[in-house]
Design an enzyme around this catalytic site. Structure first.
Site, PDB file in Angstrom:
ATOM      1  N   HIS A  52       0.821  -1.215   0.000  1.00  0.00           N
ATOM      2  CA  HIS A  52       0.000   0.000   0.000  1.00  0.00           C
ATOM      3  C   HIS A  52       0.852   1.261   0.000  1.00  0.00           C
ATOM      4  CE1 HIS A  52      -3.863  -2.011   0.564  1.00  0.00           C
ATOM      5  NE2 HIS A  52      -3.241  -2.832   1.389  1.00  0.00           N
ATOM      6  N   ASP A 260       2.400  -6.218   2.727  1.00  0.00           N
ATOM      7  CA  ASP A 260       1.186  -5.460   3.039  1.00  0.00           C
ATOM      8  C   ASP A 260       1.569  -4.134   3.690  1.00  0.00           C
ATOM      9  OD1 ASP A 260      -1.503  -4.851   3.118  1.00  0.00           O
ATOM     10  OD2 ASP A 260      -1.971  -6.126   4.819  1.00  0.00           O
TER      11      ASP A 260
END
Length: 375
Positions: A52, A260
């Site tokens: 992200h 992540d």
């Protein structure tokens, strides 16, 4: 460019003292070398299919500067290719992020991972629940247009209304279907794999756990050879003992290490954002106000160190779980491995897996790092 007197981890064997030559962005020769070994090891550059953000930037910022910051941050820790990952948000916010990533010329950017919004409202994790919704044909078609062919992976919940149609649309576009933020049963997991799904998004997280009479999706992912599994190896999302169990079940060819990572990765403790939520990072753990895990601070070199320790991995296995498997999952057969003719996407590490240099298509990246190459 040539790297000499280094350990070289090729797909078939480890050359303990070798030489690797690069020309025009590709590996042209790998040979045994004479002379004193340097103590350094050359691995295929790490590939992260689920990022992200990092360095204080997020994919959803939808700016070229944000993507540049993310890429520099992760390249400094050995990543040579990544998928910029979105989060569940408004149509306008997702469209802007997709269009920005599609227009990017960042050398690390291999495409886009659409995480949500077509997920289960019962398993949002840190995804903003107010934007979770069912598959919208027109909306998704618009996102395909905005992404300009760079949408490579999607995380979805197949049991939600429209799930079958969404998977069919993704199959038609060659998009890897990863099941996550989902309430699926074991039977529904098998059906989704029959329908073309091939991956689990951050295994165990935002899905039902294992019960001996209500197994849920995890045992299917562990035993079905069609599926690879993403794992966040930070020690917060999944316990080291469970990660070792997963590796023992799926082996070196179906395990994909991911970070992540959110915008705090590479920055340290503080207050950050994720999908409109305020995220507090303390001692390397990112959480929402209610304690929900909100992405990670993990970087791929630390993931490699953790996995080597927790799963007792050798160099060959480590290359598979940090690079080759992700490349194969995406159909990138010219990266993720050190072979003659492959792209020179390379990370150089010491014996403790500290990154000494990262090369993307033969060019050191970030460029401010001191090169180790000769010639």
């Amino acid at each position: 460019m040539e790297l000499r007197n280094v350990r070289i981890v090729t797909p078939g064997c480890v050359i303990e003292n070798g030489s690797l030559s690069v020309a025009e962005g590709r590996i042209v020769e790998i040979t045994e070398a004479s002379g004193t070994p340097s103590g350094l090891t050359v691995l295929p550059g790490f590939i992260d299919l689920h990022i992200h953000g990092g360095g204080g930037a997020d994919t959803m910022n939808a700016t070229s500067e944000a993507l540049a910051t993310i890429c520099r941050t992760h390249a400094a820790h050995g990543t040579t290719r990544l998928l910029a990952t979105t989060i569940t948000q408004s149509r306008e916010a997702v469209t802007a992020a997709l269009a920005n990533a599609a227009a990017s010329t960042e050398p690390l950017l291999g495409g886009i991972h659409l995480e949500g919004p077509y997920i289960s409202p019962g398993k949002p994790g840190a995804q903003p629940k107010e934007f979770v919704r069912n598959y919208d044909v027109a909306e998704f078609a618009g996102w395909l247009t905005a992404a300009q062919g760079k949408l490579r992976q999607i995380t979805l919940a197949p049991e939600q209304p429209g799930g079958d149609a969404l998977m069919a649309a993704c199959n038609a576009e060659g998009i890897v279907i990863s099941l996550g933020h989902t309430d699926i049963t074991a039977a529904q997991t098998k059906s989704a794999l029959d329908a073309g799904a091939r991956q689990a998004t951050h295994l165990f997280n935002a899905m039902n756990g294992i019960h001996h009479r209500n197994p849920g999706p995890v045992p299917v992912f562990l035993t079905d050879p069609r599926a690879r599994v993403e794992v966040i190896a930070d020690g917060h999302h999944v316990a080291p003992e469970v990660i070792a169990m997963v590796y023992a079940a799926v082996g070196s060819e179906r395990f994909i290490a991911i970070t992540d990572a959110m915008e705090g990765a590479g920055k340290g403790d503080g207050i950050y954002g994720l999908g409109g939520h305020e995220v507090t990072v303390t001692n390397g753990k990112a959480t929402l106000a209610d304690g929900t895990l909100a992405g990670s601070l993990l970087l791929m070199d630390q993931a490699a160190r953790n996995l080597r320790a927790w799963c007792n991995l050798g160099w060959l296995e480590l290359a598979c779980v940090t690079s080759t498997n992700a490349a194969d999952q995406q159909g990138w057969l010219d990266t993720g491995r050190l072979t003659e003719g492959s792209l020179a996407d390379i990370v150089v590490v010491d014996d403790d897996l500290n990154v000494q240099a990262t090369y993307v298509r033969g060019v050191e990246f970030p460029r401010e790092r001191v090169p180790l190459a000769e010639g």
